[in-house]
Design an enzyme around this catalytic site. Structure first.
Site, PDB file in Angstrom:
ATOM      1  N   CYS A 189       0.836  -1.201   0.000  1.00 56.16           N
ATOM      2  CA  CYS A 189       0.000   0.000   0.000  1.00 56.16           C
ATOM      3  C   CYS A 189       0.874   1.256   0.000  1.00 56.16           C
ATOM      4  CB  CYS A 189      -0.927   0.002   1.211  1.00 56.16           C
ATOM      5  SG  CYS A 189      -1.946   1.469   1.293  1.00 56.16           S
TER       6      CYS A 189
ATOM      7  N   CYS B 122      -0.483   4.099   2.142  1.00 57.30           N
ATOM      8  CA  CYS B 122      -0.342   3.950   3.594  1.00 57.30           C
ATOM      9  C   CYS B 122       1.110   4.217   4.014  1.00 57.30           C
ATOM     10  CB  CYS B 122      -0.695   2.541   4.050  1.00 57.30           C
ATOM     11  SG  CYS B 122      -2.109   1.833   3.231  1.00 57.30           S
ATOM     12  N   ASP B 123       2.065   3.730   3.237  1.00 62.45           N
ATOM     13  CA  ASP B 123       3.452   3.703   3.711  1.00 62.45           C
ATOM     14  C   ASP B 123       4.428   4.593   2.933  1.00 62.45           C
ATOM     15  OD1 ASP B 123       2.603   1.754   5.498  1.00 62.45           O
ATOM     16  OD2 ASP B 123       2.952   0.144   4.052  1.00 62.45           O
TER      17      ASP B 123
END
Ligand code: NDP
Length: 375
Positions: free
Chosen positions: A196, A199-200
């Site tokens: 992701c 997300c990261d």
């Protein structure tokens, strides 16, 4: 004594009946992405008092990549959901596309307030569903009993062990990201390996460093583009010599100054150490050339998705990849009467927020008509 026992029996039967009345639902929706919330909005407005099982916010679900609110909650700005043009575009579109007499009827536009992110969009959908009468339960459905023909009560068991009875079910559980399946990939998850980018990607470990994205579809190109905002260079590693991504996406990748595509390669090992995490990848050639060692600090895997249909195996017809089969074209029926489906769990082709939302609406309408047919 006999009188007392009869009284107790009467009371317990009454409680059982009340419980049954409380638990028997007209419609239960499983999922928490655009398809589930749209189904909830439609069935809520149809006075069906839907219950939505969103899935549990648990470590187990996090490990499986199936946390509530779905894939939309892991994306950045949404540019293709009608009614939500990107930031900076709203004022221009309002001024150029709408006739002055209609513009006069709109409230003044504040440019800074528009454009929407995936997480914002799905939260708004949830809030709208609740406002339309949806009851939200933040738990998983772990088992289903779909035995019986038309009109049979369908039973759903939640993660907390409660059994819910319902006349109709909408399966809208979405899909989750696939992994390569390497031991070293598992070892370095959350230490440089991710599925992701949103997300990261902004983590300090990737800032101004070289990283790799694996895959050749729209997701891989989208992730590469996003990551190029933070990384000094993004290698897009694809196992063939042609991207699967759409032309427009392909053009973006080919023209991006920070993206380099490595064709005909697949990772066979993630290198690194326990302390600092990922330090490189071994890339095998699919054409038989020697292995390549690529010094990157991150690997983002974007190689497609698997539908979240594990709890339906043997209960409902699903295909070999796990997608719920819809036996009637352009309808949301499944192989079980009274059970309908919507969104990515039944869609290997389109996988868009808007198509998921559309099938969510269709499933609620199908469920409502089915309920009417029972009466
Ligand atoms: P896709 O199935 O389209 O692409 C998966 C990619 O991963 C393919 O290029 C495939 O290679 C590669 N791949 C699969 N398994 C492996 C493996 N084990 N090792 C190496 N590579 C592998 O999935 P996406 O998630 O990219 O897209 C799914 C759908 O969602 C598509 O319909 C897409 O159009 C849509 N989408 C649209 C977006 C948008 O419009 N903004 C954004 C994201 C997705 P190969 O090509 O050789 O099969």
């Amino acid at each position: 004594m006999v009188k007392f026992t009869l009284y107790i029996l009467y009371i317990s039967k009454l409680i059982q009946q009340i419980n049954k009345q409380i638990k028997m639902q007209k419609i239960i929706i499983i999922g928490s992405g655009p398809s589930a919330w749209t189904a909830a909005i439609y069935s809520g407005r149809a006075q069906l008092n839907p219950i939505v099982f969103t899935g549990a916010m648990s470590a187990e679900n996090q490990a499986k990549n199936i946390l509530p609110m779905g894939q939309l909650s892991m994306t950045t700005e949404i540019e293709n959901f009608p009614g939500f043009p990107p930031t900076g575009e709203v004022g221009r579109l309002l001024a150029t596309a709408i006739t002055p007499d209609r513009i006069m009827m709109l409230p003044p536009h504040d440019e800074g307030q528009h454009g929407i992110s995936g997480p914002e969009l799905v939260e708004l959908m949830r809030a709208q569903a609740v406002a339309c009468g949806a009851n939200v339960i933040e738990d998983d459905i772990v088992d289903v009993d779909f035995t019986g023909t038309a009109g049979a009560v369908r039973k759903l068991t939640s993660g907390s062990g409660k059994v819910y009875e319902t006349q109709t079910v909408i399966v809208a559980t979405g899909a989750r990201a696939n992994w390569l399946g390497l031991d070293s990939e598992t070892k370095f998850k959350n230490r440089g390996v991710s599925a992701c980018a949103v997300c990261d990607g902004a983590l300090p470990r990737f800032r101004n460093k070289e990283i790799a994205v694996i895959g050749g579809g729209d997701s891989a190109v989208e992730e590469a583009n996003y990551l190029a905002k933070f990384a000094s260079k993004v290698y897009l590693i694809h196992r063939r010599d042609k991207l699967r991504a759409s032309r427009a996406m392909e053009k973006r990748a080919l023209e991006h100054p920070k993206i380099e595509i490595l064709w005909n390669r697949v990772p066979t090992e993630v290198l690194g150490d326990d302390k600092t995490g990922v330090a490189g990848l071994i890339l095998k050639s699919t054409l038989g050339y020697p292995d390549l060692e690529l010094p990157v600090v991150g690997m983002f895997v974007a190689i497609g998705h698997t539908p979240n249909s594990h709890f339906l195996k043997g209960k409902l017809n699903i295909d070999e990849k796990g997608f719920v089969i819809k036996p009637i074209p352009f309808r949301t029926n499944t192989s079980v009467e009274g059970v309908f489906t919507a969104g990515d769990v039944a869609d290997s082709h389109y996988r868009q927020a808007i198509t998921a939302a559309a099938t969510g609406a269709m499933s609620a309408i199908d469920a409502e008509r089915y309920l009417a047919s029972l009466e």
